[in-house]
Structures are given as C-alpha cells and as structure tokens.
Scaffold this motif. Structure first.
Motif, PDB file in Angstrom:
ATOM      1  N   SER A 202     -16.585  -6.786   3.786  1.00  0.00           N
ATOM      2  CA  SER A 202     -15.967  -6.801   2.454  1.00  0.00           C
ATOM      3  C   SER A 202     -14.779  -5.856   2.377  1.00  0.00           C
ATOM      4  O   SER A 202     -13.803  -6.134   1.690  1.00  0.00           O
ATOM      5  N   THR A 203     -14.859  -4.732   3.107  1.00  0.00           N
ATOM      6  CA  THR A 203     -13.717  -3.795   3.150  1.00  0.00           C
ATOM      7  C   THR A 203     -12.506  -4.489   3.762  1.00  0.00           C
ATOM      8  O   THR A 203     -11.385  -4.400   3.236  1.00  0.00           O
ATOM      9  N   LEU A 204     -12.738  -5.210   4.859  1.00  0.00           N
ATOM     10  CA  LEU A 204     -11.639  -5.917   5.523  1.00  0.00           C
ATOM     11  C   LEU A 204     -11.057  -6.982   4.598  1.00  0.00           C
ATOM     12  O   LEU A 204      -9.838  -7.125   4.478  1.00  0.00           O
ATOM     13  N   LEU A 205     -11.934  -7.713   3.892  1.00  0.00           N
ATOM     14  CA  LEU A 205     -11.453  -8.747   2.976  1.00  0.00           C
ATOM     15  C   LEU A 205     -10.637  -8.131   1.838  1.00  0.00           C
ATOM     16  O   LEU A 205      -9.616  -8.697   1.429  1.00  0.00           O
ATOM     17  N   SER A 206     -11.063  -6.972   1.331  1.00  0.00           N
ATOM     18  CA  SER A 206     -10.313  -6.291   0.259  1.00  0.00           C
ATOM     19  C   SER A 206      -8.918  -5.897   0.734  1.00  0.00           C
ATOM     20  O   SER A 206      -7.947  -5.977  -0.027  1.00  0.00           O
ATOM     21  N   ILE A 207      -8.823  -5.460   1.989  1.00  0.00           N
ATOM     22  CA  ILE A 207      -7.507  -5.087   2.532  1.00  0.00           C
ATOM     23  C   ILE A 207      -6.652  -6.333   2.749  1.00  0.00           C
ATOM     24  O   ILE A 207      -5.459  -6.351   2.409  1.00  0.00           O
ATOM     25  N   LEU A 208      -7.280  -7.406   3.281  1.00  0.00           N
ATOM     26  CA  LEU A 208      -6.546  -8.668   3.458  1.00  0.00           C
ATOM     27  C   LEU A 208      -6.006  -9.158   2.121  1.00  0.00           C
ATOM     28  O   LEU A 208      -4.904  -9.713   2.046  1.00  0.00           O
ATOM     29  N   GLY A 209      -6.788  -8.964   1.058  1.00  0.00           N
ATOM     30  CA  GLY A 209      -6.396  -9.427  -0.270  1.00  0.00           C
ATOM     31  C   GLY A 209      -5.531  -8.452  -1.037  1.00  0.00           C
ATOM     32  O   GLY A 209      -5.245  -8.667  -2.219  1.00  0.00           O
ATOM     33  N   LEU A 210      -5.113  -7.358  -0.388  1.00  0.00           N
ATOM     34  CA  LEU A 210      -4.257  -6.327  -0.990  1.00  0.00           C
ATOM     35  C   LEU A 210      -4.901  -5.689  -2.222  1.00  0.00           C
ATOM     36  O   LEU A 210      -4.230  -5.225  -3.131  1.00  0.00           O
ATOM     37  N   LEU A 211      -6.246  -5.681  -2.238  1.00  0.00           N
ATOM     38  CA  LEU A 211      -6.970  -4.972  -3.293  1.00  0.00           C
ATOM     39  C   LEU A 211      -7.191  -3.524  -2.880  1.00  0.00           C
ATOM     40  O   LEU A 211      -7.507  -2.670  -3.696  1.00  0.00           O
TER      41      LEU A 211
ATOM     42  N   LEU B  58       0.439  -7.489   8.822  1.00  0.00           N
ATOM     43  CA  LEU B  58       1.571  -8.372   8.539  1.00  0.00           C
ATOM     44  C   LEU B  58       1.060  -9.624   7.845  1.00  0.00           C
ATOM     45  O   LEU B  58       0.151 -10.297   8.345  1.00  0.00           O
ATOM     46  N   LEU B  59       1.623  -9.946   6.677  1.00  0.00           N
ATOM     47  CA  LEU B  59       1.315 -11.177   5.956  1.00  0.00           C
ATOM     48  C   LEU B  59       2.610 -11.964   5.876  1.00  0.00           C
ATOM     49  O   LEU B  59       3.619 -11.453   5.368  1.00  0.00           O
ATOM     50  N   ASN B  60       2.594 -13.197   6.415  1.00  0.00           N
ATOM     51  CA  ASN B  60       3.837 -13.977   6.467  1.00  0.00           C
ATOM     52  C   ASN B  60       4.958 -13.189   7.135  1.00  0.00           C
ATOM     53  O   ASN B  60       6.094 -13.159   6.665  1.00  0.00           O
ATOM     54  N   GLU B  61       4.611 -12.484   8.223  1.00  0.00           N
ATOM     55  CA  GLU B  61       5.550 -11.709   9.054  1.00  0.00           C
ATOM     56  C   GLU B  61       6.128 -10.470   8.362  1.00  0.00           C
ATOM     57  O   GLU B  61       7.035  -9.847   8.869  1.00  0.00           O
ATOM     58  N   LYS B  62       5.602 -10.122   7.183  1.00  0.00           N
ATOM     59  CA  LYS B  62       6.103  -8.930   6.478  1.00  0.00           C
ATOM     60  C   LYS B  62       5.017  -7.861   6.463  1.00  0.00           C
ATOM     61  O   LYS B  62       3.860  -8.151   6.154  1.00  0.00           O
ATOM     62  N   PRO B  63       5.375  -6.598   6.782  1.00  0.00           N
ATOM     63  CA  PRO B  63       4.369  -5.529   6.718  1.00  0.00           C
ATOM     64  C   PRO B  63       3.965  -5.255   5.264  1.00  0.00           C
ATOM     65  O   PRO B  63       4.827  -5.077   4.408  1.00  0.00           O
ATOM     66  N   VAL B  64       2.664  -5.257   5.005  1.00  0.00           N
ATOM     67  CA  VAL B  64       2.198  -5.074   3.617  1.00  0.00           C
ATOM     68  C   VAL B  64       1.210  -3.908   3.483  1.00  0.00           C
ATOM     69  O   VAL B  64       0.635  -3.713   2.425  1.00  0.00           O
ATOM     70  N   GLU B  65       1.050  -3.125   4.570  1.00  0.00           N
ATOM     71  CA  GLU B  65      -0.003  -2.092   4.499  1.00  0.00           C
ATOM     72  C   GLU B  65       0.359  -0.922   3.598  1.00  0.00           C
ATOM     73  O   GLU B  65      -0.517  -0.230   3.085  1.00  0.00           O
ATOM     74  N   ASN B  66       1.671  -0.673   3.378  1.00  0.00           N
ATOM     75  CA  ASN B  66       2.049   0.512   2.598  1.00  0.00           C
ATOM     76  C   ASN B  66       2.855   0.194   1.344  1.00  0.00           C
ATOM     77  O   ASN B  66       3.665   0.993   0.904  1.00  0.00           O
ATOM     78  N   LEU B  67       2.627  -0.970   0.761  1.00  0.00           N
ATOM     79  CA  LEU B  67       3.405  -1.351  -0.421  1.00  0.00           C
ATOM     80  C   LEU B  67       2.944  -0.580  -1.654  1.00  0.00           C
ATOM     81  O   LEU B  67       1.820  -0.094  -1.722  1.00  0.00           O
ATOM     82  N   SER B  68       3.827  -0.504  -2.646  1.00  0.00           N
ATOM     83  CA  SER B  68       3.453   0.130  -3.917  1.00  0.00           C
ATOM     84  C   SER B  68       2.455  -0.765  -4.640  1.00  0.00           C
ATOM     85  O   SER B  68       2.313  -1.957  -4.320  1.00  0.00           O
ATOM     86  N   PHE B  69       1.797  -0.202  -5.643  1.00  0.00           N
ATOM     87  CA  PHE B  69       0.799  -0.945  -6.419  1.00  0.00           C
ATOM     88  C   PHE B  69       1.420  -2.214  -7.021  1.00  0.00           C
ATOM     89  O   PHE B  69       0.852  -3.298  -6.964  1.00  0.00           O
ATOM     90  N   GLY B  70       2.620  -2.075  -7.592  1.00  0.00           N
ATOM     91  CA  GLY B  70       3.304  -3.205  -8.230  1.00  0.00           C
ATOM     92  C   GLY B  70       3.639  -4.311  -7.245  1.00  0.00           C
ATOM     93  O   GLY B  70       3.458  -5.495  -7.547  1.00  0.00           O
ATOM     94  N   GLU B  71       4.136  -3.926  -6.068  1.00  0.00           N
ATOM     95  CA  GLU B  71       4.481  -4.932  -5.048  1.00  0.00           C
ATOM     96  C   GLU B  71       3.231  -5.645  -4.551  1.00  0.00           C
ATOM     97  O   GLU B  71       3.227  -6.858  -4.344  1.00  0.00           O
ATOM     98  N   ARG B  72       2.151  -4.876  -4.354  1.00  0.00           N
ATOM     99  CA  ARG B  72       0.885  -5.487  -3.918  1.00  0.00           C
ATOM    100  C   ARG B  72       0.400  -6.505  -4.947  1.00  0.00           C
ATOM    101  O   ARG B  72      -0.011  -7.608  -4.608  1.00  0.00           O
ATOM    102  N   SER B  73       0.479  -6.128  -6.228  1.00  0.00           N
ATOM    103  CA  SER B  73       0.031  -7.036  -7.298  1.00  0.00           C
ATOM    104  C   SER B  73       0.842  -8.326  -7.291  1.00  0.00           C
ATOM    105  O   SER B  73       0.291  -9.414  -7.441  1.00  0.00           O
TER     106      SER B  73
END
Length: 238
Positions: free
Chosen positions: A49-58, A67-82
């Motif tokens: 579930s932890t992995l799924l939460s990270i995959l879902g940007l929760l 990388l999601l769609n070839e873009k790094p998403v691990e350190n995005l701001s809260f707004g960008e993640r949403s």
C-alpha cells in the motif's frame, strides 16, 4: 510515445515514530508498461500500500527516482502532485470512498470539476460514458446508500475512468465485497484492460493476483521473485 509508463529506481520510504525507523520500502525497482495489468502481492506490512500511495502521488518517497510518462515526479510540490494526480491517475479504493450526500452522477463528476477549463457539457458526457462502461448508467440519480457494495465499487471504478487516466491504481478493490461481487469487479477490471487500460492492483488474494498479466511480489519492502517469496514466507512461518 514511450512504452514505459512508470519507472521506479531504488525507491525507499522510511517512517519515523518515537525515534524508531520503519523501512517500508527498501530499494524497489519496478517498470510498468503502457497497457499492462500488474498485480502487487505479498504478506501484510510488506510495503504494497505504501508503494501504491507513492505511485499515486499521495505520498513521497524518502529516496530513489520515480518517472511517470518520462517525467520525474518524486519531488514535486503538493500543488503539482495534485494536478498530475487529477489528470493522470484513477484510484479505486477498498472502501469505495463515495460521498453519501452526492448522487452517483455527482460522485463520478466530482474529480472532473477540479480540471481547469473543462466545460460542464464535457463533464456530463464523460460521466455518462464512464457509468455506461461499468453498467451503472441506469443508477445515475441514486445515492450510494441505495446501492449494494458491488454497485458502489462499480461507481468508484467509473469515477476513476471518467478522467481518462494514464493508469488505474486499485488498492484491494475486492476487500470489502463478498466473493460474487468481488469476481464481478475483477471481470470488470479484466474488460477494462482488454480495452487498453493500464492497471496496477494491490491484492492479498492469490486467485485475483493470477488474473493479472504479471505479478510483482513484495517482501520486507523489496520486490522478490515468486520462489524467493515462498522461501521467505516459509522461513517466517517456520
């Protein structure tokens, strides 16, 4: 468009409580291709579930790359993640997460209301199409309390589909259903996969995991092979 939708490299997640470090994910490597149906399984507390939460940007990882769609998403701001979550990811939860005082139609439409610039007519069209895909078009005016558990989960699937996400993330989607309704939801996911949906599902039910195209086994926060998982589980039980 690249065939790889999700690429995870050496992903780590550490939780800190009262000076105790819990390593929920200890260096996960995972690739999910477009149009693939992946099941994640493993014992309780293994990090699914932890992995799924990270995959879902929760949630955000403590280390590693995503990388999601070839873009790094691990350190995005809260707004960008949403924003990315709303446009790219469809969630199906164990507990349906429908809002009781909204009709079926309003529940499915709700995530679309956060899409800047999407006209009301387009939202209504998407909602109708999504509900028809899950055979719930005739229940648009009903409220969650008027539906069975299986019907509520179908509405939850429609809500996930309405946004045309890149991937559907399902967290124990049959966990709150009896076996008949659970199987109906699994048939629905199989049909969606045939229609081209990319699906990543967490399940503890080995029968349902086998219905996916590929099974990813987790143990102690790491991806392991099926034979390795068997050996580790036996050691743990022994």
């Amino acid at each position: 468009m690249s065939e790889t939708l999700i690429e995870i490299d050496d992903l780590k997640k550490v939780f800190y409580t009262d000076e105790v470090e819990t390593h929920a994910l200890a260096g996960v490597h995972l690739t999910i291709r477009r149009g693939e149906y992946v099941a994640m399984s493993g014992p309780s507390g293994c990090g699914k579930s932890t992995l799924l939460s990270i995959l879902g940007l929760l949630d955000t990882p403590t280390g590693g790359r995503y990388l999601l769609n070839e873009k790094p998403v691990e350190n995005l701001s809260f707004g960008e993640r949403s924003r990315i979550r709303n446009q790219e990811i469809g969630f199906i939860f164990q507990s349906f997460n429908l809002i009781g005082d909204l009709s079926v139609e309003e529940n499915v439409e709700l995530p679309l209301t956060y899409r800047a610039g999407m006209p009301s007519a387009e939202r209504k069209k998407r909602v109708k199409e999504a509900l028809e895909r899950v055979n719930m078009g005739h229940r648009m005016r009903h409220y969650p309390a008027q539906l069975s558990g299986g019907q509520q989960q179908r509405v939850a699937v429609a809500r996930a589909l309405a946004g045309s996400p890149s991937i559907l993330l399902a967290d124990e989607p049959t966990g709150n259903l009896d076996s008949k309704n659970g199987e109906a939801v699994m048939h629905l996911l199989a049909d969606l996969h045939k229609e081209g949906s990319t699906i990543c599902m967490v399940t503890h039910d080995s029968r349902f995991a086998r219905q996916a195209q590929r099974e990813v086994h987790l143990f102690d926060g790491k991806v392991v092979s099926e034979t390795e998982l068997k050996k580790l589980t036996e050691e743990q039980e022994g």
